[in-house]
Design an enzyme around this catalytic site. Sequence first.
Site, PDB file in Angstrom:
ATOM      1  N   GLU A  66       0.834  -1.215   0.000  1.00 13.72           N
ATOM      2  CA  GLU A  66       0.000   0.000   0.000  1.00 13.72           C
ATOM      3  C   GLU A  66       0.859   1.251   0.000  1.00 13.72           C
ATOM      4  O   GLU A  66       0.773   2.108   0.890  1.00 13.72           O
ATOM      5  CB  GLU A  66      -0.963  -0.021   1.198  1.00 13.72           C
ATOM      6  CG  GLU A  66      -1.973  -1.143   1.094  1.00 13.72           C
ATOM      7  CD  GLU A  66      -3.063  -1.117   2.161  1.00 13.72           C
ATOM      8  OE1 GLU A  66      -2.787  -0.662   3.274  1.00 13.72           O
ATOM      9  OE2 GLU A  66      -4.183  -1.573   1.878  1.00 13.72           O
TER      10      GLU A  66
ATOM     11  N   GLU B 273      -5.424  -8.384  -1.185  1.00 14.58           N
ATOM     12  CA  GLU B 273      -6.085  -8.230   0.117  1.00 14.58           C
ATOM     13  C   GLU B 273      -7.559  -7.967  -0.133  1.00 14.58           C
ATOM     14  O   GLU B 273      -7.905  -7.163  -1.006  1.00 14.58           O
ATOM     15  CB  GLU B 273      -5.537  -7.049   0.926  1.00 14.58           C
ATOM     16  CG  GLU B 273      -4.192  -7.276   1.530  1.00 14.58           C
ATOM     17  CD  GLU B 273      -3.751  -6.137   2.456  1.00 14.58           C
ATOM     18  OE1 GLU B 273      -4.626  -5.465   3.046  1.00 14.58           O
ATOM     19  OE2 GLU B 273      -2.541  -5.938   2.570  1.00 14.58           O
TER      20      GLU B 273
END
Length: 490
Positions: free
Chosen positions: A198, A388
């Site tokens: 991220e 995810e």
Amino acid sequence: MSFPKDFLWGGATAANQYEGGWNEGGRGPAKTDVTTGGSATAPRYITYLMPDGTAGAYSQFGGSLPKGAKHAVVDGYYYPNHNATDFYHHYKEDIALFAEMGFKMFRMSISWSRIFPKGIEEEPNPEGLAFYHNVFTELHKYNIEPLVTISHYDTPLYIEDELGGWVNRDVIGLFERFCHVIFKEYQGLVKYWLTFNEINSQIMIKSFFPNCPAELLDKAYKGLHNQFVASAKVVKYAHENYPEYQMGCMIGGLVSYPLTCDPKDVLANQKKMRDLFYYSGDVMMRGAYPSYAPRIWKEEGIEMNISEEDKQILMEGKVDFYSFSYYSTSCESTHNNEPKDGKGNLVMGYKNEYIQYSDWGWGMDPDGLRYILNELNDRYQKPIMVVENGLGAIDTLESDGTVHDPYRIDYMRGHIQAMSEAIEDGVNLIAYTPWGCIDLVSASTGEMRKRYGFIYVDMDDEGKGSMNRYRKDSFYWYKKVIASNGEDLD
Ligand code: BGP
């Protein structure tokens, strides 16, 4: 049958939230080791000591380290990431359970400070190298392909405290050294790598910290640039030295809709998506900052003087595939002055009346996944992995060792159907690794009660529990899904 026959079904974890063994085997500390537990309403704190030995703590949302203080583990606080759910001592048992579900891929991260305890050493820590060797070998025993995140929120604490973290360009060289060592060490055991988890999360502070001080934002953009350069350098190095390696970016998924069809809402939403989400993927996939970037910098008052040399590095270090996290969606509006009430992973927005919300207030939106997969496919024309996804929920361990989690099965079913539709739409989706496939510590709240797993781990928010593992109902369901390659979702 929409899922390709070699589709990579699996699950995802990260060292700081799962591995534990924080001070074993020569490992050094990371910032997550000085971060306390929190809850949905109380923030996690980061603890420190003043030069005179007085202890203190500041909130992970918006607080900062007082001058002269040093991050430290302090008596009287509980640090859930220290033991996490103890993969360090349970990896054989856990991998056997993943294999029982039929995993083809397992996403995990390497703790940088296990390999280089401070991040600055000339030579790696052999015990740290051996640990991951054992883990990868164990995975291969069951034909499970590792997907390795090189940096997942756990830069060694020494680099953060003594070198100033990622705004310091010297950290790029330290990261390269770390990567060169692991690339060599794990050749033949690992093929798929993600450079930074991220990577866009650092500029997301703009979203959940609306009056973010200019200095903090400036640091975030510059630190992010250094990570782009570091990533591009190691991607190029991998391509030149290990042609079999597949290198990916990992972007925190942000899907936002205009709250109304007012063109002003549509424009505001486009800006948000570019600003916080597309910005990072565009640099890493296309090798250059997008044309809208200079206006963002100007409006934020950030001076970004990008050298010709850096531009060339970015162009030479484009990744091979795109990966992202996807949990929730929210809405953007220009004529709503109410506080943003639609929460999600790393981002705030307005609530959407057409979708349902989880116990933690995150919007659940399978159609949004199909939508963004199509957008990303159109934009980059490269293989995509959803690395995810999942539902953080409260589970109950029954006295007979069962856990009934139909809510999780419903959430997953919807998202798998959405991926199947996206594949039918023509999206080149190659992998799905739902988050926290075994219960682990929540990143945002530090809780254990916010569980994502197919496997329950007996551990609570105070660090009490046997660490025993139990198969939830979703375990058997996901096993069936994998065995039928996404056909049997009942
Ligand atoms: C992502 C992180 C993960 C994970 C996940 C779920 O941002 O990459 O590390 O934690 O979010 O979030 P949370 O744990 O806050 O529920």
